[in-house]
Write a protein that holds these residues in place. Sequence first.
Motif, short mmCIF file in Angstrom:
data_model
loop_
_atom_site.label_atom_id
_atom_site.label_comp_id
_atom_site.label_asym_id
_atom_site.label_seq_id
_atom_site.Cartn_x
_atom_site.Cartn_y
_atom_site.Cartn_z
N LEU A 196 0.80 -1.20 0.06
CA LEU A 196 -0.03 0.11 -0.13
C LEU A 196 1.03 1.29 -0.06
N SER A 197 2.12 1.22 1.04
CA SER A 197 2.93 2.46 0.88
C SER A 197 3.94 2.72 -0.13
N LEU A 198 3.92 1.66 -1.28
CA LEU A 198 4.76 1.84 -2.15
C LEU A 198 4.70 3.17 -2.88
N ALA A 207 5.14 6.14 -1.54
CA ALA A 207 4.42 7.12 -0.63
C ALA A 207 5.65 8.00 -0.24
#
Lengths: 258, 221
Positions: B151-153, B155
């Motif tokens: 999900l945080s790729l 960010a």
Amino acid sequence: MINWLANPARFMRLSAKAVPWCSWTAVLVLAVGLFWSLMVAPPDYQQGDTVRIMYVHVPAAWMALSVYLFVAVASAVALVWRHPLAEVAARAAAPIGAAFTFVCLATGSLWGRPMWGTWWVWDARLTSVLILFFLYLGYIALANAFDDPSRGGRAAAVLALVGVVNLPIIKFSVDWWNTLHQPASVMRIGGPRIDISMLAPLLIMALGFTLLFAVLLMVRMRTALNERRAMALRLNAGAIPAPRPGREPVVSANTVVP
Amino acid sequence: MAAFLGLFRRDLSLALRQGGDTGLVIGFFVLAVVLFPFGVGPEPEVLRRIGAGTIWVAALLAALLSLDRLFEADYQDGELDLLALSSLPLELAVLAKCAAHWVATGLPLALTSPFLALLVDLDPGAIATLFASLLIGTPALSLIGSVAAALSLGARRQGVVLSLLVLPLYIPPLIFGAGAVEASAAGNGARAYLLILGAVTLAALALCPWASAAALRQALE
């Protein structure tokens, strides 16, 4: 209905009409509910007037859960159908839900002090609601963590769906574990186990909180859509090539205007 | 299946040959646990009381430390795009990467834990339970972590976002893992806790690859 609402311009027109009506209704219902619950409703035979915290605590807890469910459903709609308003709605609802969760935790803590003799216990219900609060914070952080806002919206939508696992845990935590928090007394099989003189103001407060959520959600969505529109306008304005220096006469402070 | 094993072997040899990964995680794990006696004082009773929880929390943080490497390098150099295009379903690719991540971090954490348990003066029965609970629980850490990592790729401040996402989701394995050791130290059977911990891991095994794959797909769009 979903497709009919998928038009941001239509939403702006409708919500412009709905916001004042809903606001006044919310103010009215909350005023009646607060007066009834704080003044009229009888004190508890054991807890005395402390029981009045319930009229804020319980609706806030219901809202904390149902707003999360709303965020999750809106996220699913946004992911599956690419519904243009669903993502805006999910992102607008999350901070409101986080605020309701915080109110629920804070009033619960204030209520726990006189009743249980402690501000906080690591009980299943309290812990799972605390996790819900962190999930909200994670959602908000993730939604704003990307340079490309639509990417943040999609990542946060997946997270919202993952976090749904927590909802049944919160709901049934008081039945699965033997906890200090009391089991469900309103939404249970066999009808509510609470007297009508207390149930009525509680339900009115719940209605007031729901209306408040609807108003805040619409206002936040309108702000988000306006913000997006302003951004688009600014980008469009920037896309027109600016006059290059040198082509035009440069007017500086010491240019003598004839 | 061949693609699955190939990906697993590739990730594992990358993690082991670069050397730093496993060593750093273990070093962090040991240091974090060793800090506690300085903080709470060296009395054996106190350490015995908080030992299991300390080791579990340190293991969580150590696992968290290694998560950003799960997809990040492959995302940067385009490997992830190729994986998404390959005939191997992305869910299985996630599973292979998680398995490699577990062998490179979770398993060494579990293997190190008995030595750390000696430092906090746990009795032999509790040490065995601690080892078993980490062995059962660390796969859940890799699997749940893969969702947050995916999900945080890309960010901003990925590390902070990643920990904010993953730590709340790590609470269930922590409760039942540390609870098992506690129960065993108190003389009650740890069986129930270990079974629930196993259920958490199995649920993570069933659900997390789907969520991670969905997150990766939207990251690659």
